[in-house]
Write an enzyme that holds these catalytic residues in place. Structure first.
Site, short mmCIF file in Angstrom:
data_model
loop_
_atom_site.label_atom_id
_atom_site.label_comp_id
_atom_site.label_asym_id
_atom_site.label_seq_id
_atom_site.Cartn_x
_atom_site.Cartn_y
_atom_site.Cartn_z
N LYS A 9 0.84 -1.20 0.00
CA LYS A 9 0.00 0.00 0.00
C LYS A 9 0.88 1.26 0.00
O LYS A 9 2.10 1.17 0.23
CB LYS A 9 -0.93 -0.05 1.21
CG LYS A 9 -1.95 -1.20 1.14
CD LYS A 9 -2.92 -1.14 2.32
CE LYS A 9 -3.94 -2.25 2.25
NZ LYS A 9 -4.94 -2.14 3.34
N TYR A 49 -12.26 -2.20 -3.63
CA TYR A 49 -12.77 -2.28 -2.25
C TYR A 49 -14.31 -2.27 -2.20
O TYR A 49 -14.88 -1.94 -1.17
CB TYR A 49 -12.20 -1.14 -1.42
CG TYR A 49 -10.78 -1.41 -0.91
CD1 TYR A 49 -10.48 -2.57 -0.21
CD2 TYR A 49 -9.76 -0.48 -1.10
CE1 TYR A 49 -9.19 -2.82 0.27
CE2 TYR A 49 -8.47 -0.72 -0.62
CZ TYR A 49 -8.20 -1.89 0.06
OH TYR A 49 -6.93 -2.14 0.54
N PHE A 57 -15.62 3.57 7.09
CA PHE A 57 -14.24 3.96 6.73
C PHE A 57 -13.99 3.91 5.21
O PHE A 57 -12.86 4.11 4.77
CB PHE A 57 -13.21 3.08 7.46
CG PHE A 57 -13.37 1.59 7.22
CD1 PHE A 57 -12.84 0.99 6.08
CD2 PHE A 57 -14.05 0.79 8.13
CE1 PHE A 57 -12.99 -0.36 5.85
CE2 PHE A 57 -14.21 -0.57 7.90
CZ PHE A 57 -13.68 -1.15 6.77
N ARG A 85 -1.83 -14.54 3.56
CA ARG A 85 -2.63 -13.88 4.61
C ARG A 85 -1.98 -14.12 5.97
O ARG A 85 -1.93 -13.22 6.81
CB ARG A 85 -4.07 -14.42 4.61
CG ARG A 85 -4.89 -14.06 3.40
CD ARG A 85 -5.40 -12.65 3.37
NE ARG A 85 -6.24 -12.29 4.48
CZ ARG A 85 -6.95 -11.15 4.53
NH1 ARG A 85 -6.91 -10.28 3.53
NH2 ARG A 85 -7.68 -10.87 5.58
N THR A 91 -5.64 -7.86 10.21
CA THR A 91 -5.94 -6.56 9.58
C THR A 91 -5.44 -5.40 10.43
O THR A 91 -4.83 -4.46 9.92
CB THR A 91 -7.46 -6.43 9.35
OG1 THR A 91 -7.89 -7.53 8.56
CG2 THR A 91 -7.82 -5.12 8.66
N ARG A 102 2.33 -7.03 8.94
CA ARG A 102 1.61 -5.97 9.65
C ARG A 102 2.06 -5.86 11.10
O ARG A 102 2.13 -4.76 11.66
CB ARG A 102 0.11 -6.21 9.55
CG ARG A 102 -0.45 -5.92 8.15
CD ARG A 102 -1.81 -6.53 7.96
NE ARG A 102 -2.51 -6.04 6.77
CZ ARG A 102 -3.66 -6.54 6.34
NH1 ARG A 102 -4.22 -7.56 6.97
NH2 ARG A 102 -4.25 -6.04 5.26
N ASN A 112 -2.08 -0.19 6.93
CA ASN A 112 -1.55 -1.49 7.39
C ASN A 112 -0.65 -2.16 6.35
O ASN A 112 -0.56 -3.38 6.28
CB ASN A 112 -2.69 -2.38 7.87
CG ASN A 112 -3.72 -2.64 6.78
OD1 ASN A 112 -3.56 -2.22 5.64
ND2 ASN A 112 -4.78 -3.35 7.13
N HIS A 115 -1.94 -5.29 1.17
CA HIS A 115 -3.23 -5.92 0.86
C HIS A 115 -2.96 -7.33 0.34
O HIS A 115 -1.99 -7.55 -0.38
CB HIS A 115 -3.98 -5.14 -0.23
CG HIS A 115 -5.14 -5.92 -0.78
ND1 HIS A 115 -6.37 -5.93 -0.16
CD2 HIS A 115 -5.24 -6.77 -1.84
CE1 HIS A 115 -7.17 -6.75 -0.84
NE2 HIS A 115 -6.52 -7.28 -1.86
N GLU A 126 -9.33 -9.86 -8.27
CA GLU A 126 -8.33 -8.79 -8.09
C GLU A 126 -7.20 -8.90 -9.11
O GLU A 126 -6.72 -7.89 -9.62
CB GLU A 126 -7.82 -8.81 -6.65
CG GLU A 126 -8.92 -8.41 -5.66
CD GLU A 126 -8.59 -8.68 -4.20
OE1 GLU A 126 -7.49 -9.17 -3.89
OE2 GLU A 126 -9.47 -8.40 -3.36
P1 DAT Z 1 -7.88 -7.01 5.05
O1 DAT Z 1 -7.06 -5.93 4.37
O2 DAT Z 1 -7.11 -7.66 6.16
O3 DAT Z 1 -8.47 -7.98 4.08
P2 DAT Z 1 -10.55 -5.88 5.29
O4 DAT Z 1 -10.83 -6.47 3.94
O5 DAT Z 1 -11.51 -6.17 6.40
O6 DAT Z 1 -9.09 -6.27 5.79
O7 DAT Z 1 -10.46 -4.29 5.17
C1 DAT Z 1 -9.83 -3.69 4.06
C2 DAT Z 1 -8.99 -2.56 4.53
O8 DAT Z 1 -9.82 -1.54 5.10
C3 DAT Z 1 -8.01 -2.90 5.65
O9 DAT Z 1 -6.80 -3.45 5.16
C4 DAT Z 1 -7.78 -1.57 6.30
C5 DAT Z 1 -9.14 -0.89 6.17
N1 DAT Z 1 -9.93 -1.06 7.40
C6 DAT Z 1 -10.50 -2.20 7.86
N2 DAT Z 1 -11.14 -1.99 9.01
C7 DAT Z 1 -10.97 -0.66 9.29
C8 DAT Z 1 -11.41 0.20 10.35
N3 DAT Z 1 -12.15 -0.27 11.36
N4 DAT Z 1 -11.03 1.51 10.31
C9 DAT Z 1 -10.29 1.99 9.27
N5 DAT Z 1 -9.87 1.23 8.24
C10 DAT Z 1 -10.20 -0.07 8.25
MG MG Z 2 -9.96 -7.78 2.63
#
Ligand code: DAT
Ligand code: MG
Length: 147
Positions: A9, A49, A57, A85, A91, A102, A112, A115, A126
């Protein structure tokens, strides 16, 4: 052979973590099938996304992922989706174990570092979203029989 989509990222690129991250997947024994630096458009960010569009968010997430270049990659190997993963960690970096990407480099959930696709379906979706077929290569490494 299974493939996954991984992406350093904008925070990871700015913090010069790209090489370190590539190195971890190389050393694990996975095979790089494609990679490129790119600036993500708002449209691409919103599509990528899409599953999060109702989350509070979402706006912040799209702003962040378009805030600077990313390093997009396709990695190949046995069980690479789940293994990557695991190597990424949870996350929220504050919950990610030390030794994970992470856990070692992240501080806040919104930044974080990396991705990674979370299933076969999301990996396929993707990879197709970010790469043309001719940007990906298939090849055998002699090391593959050792890992
Ligand atoms: P991951 O990236 O582990 O697959 P995710 O798909 O649940 O996680 O979320 C996508 C991204 O969104 C994540 O990498 C960071 C952001 N994110 C997730 N939860 C969040 C939150 N509570 N506040 C802010 N950003 C968040
Ligand atoms: Mg995800």
């Amino acid at each position: 052979m299974e493939r996954t989509f991984l992406m350093v990222k904008p925070d990871g690129v700015q913090r010069n973590l790209t090489g370190e991250i590539v190195s971890r997947f190389e050393k694990k024994g996975f095979t790089l099938a494609g990679a490129k630096v790119l600036a993500i458009s708002k449209d691409l960010a919103e599509t990528h996304y899409g599953e999060h569009k109702e989350r509070p968010f979402f706006g912040e997430l799209v702003d962040f992922i378009t805030s600077g270049p990313v390093f997009a990659m396709v990695w190949e190997g046995e069980n690479v989706i789940d293994e990557a993963r695991k190597m990424m960690g949870k996350t929220n970096p504050s919950e990610a174990a030390p030794g994970t990407i992470r856990g070692d480099f992240g501080v806040q959930v919104s930044m974080n570092v990396i991705h990674g696709s979370d299933s076969e379906e999301s990996a396929k979706r993707e990879i197709e979203l970010f790469f043309q077929k001719d940007e990906l290569v298939t090849y055998e490494k002699t090391i593959n029989k050792w890992v």
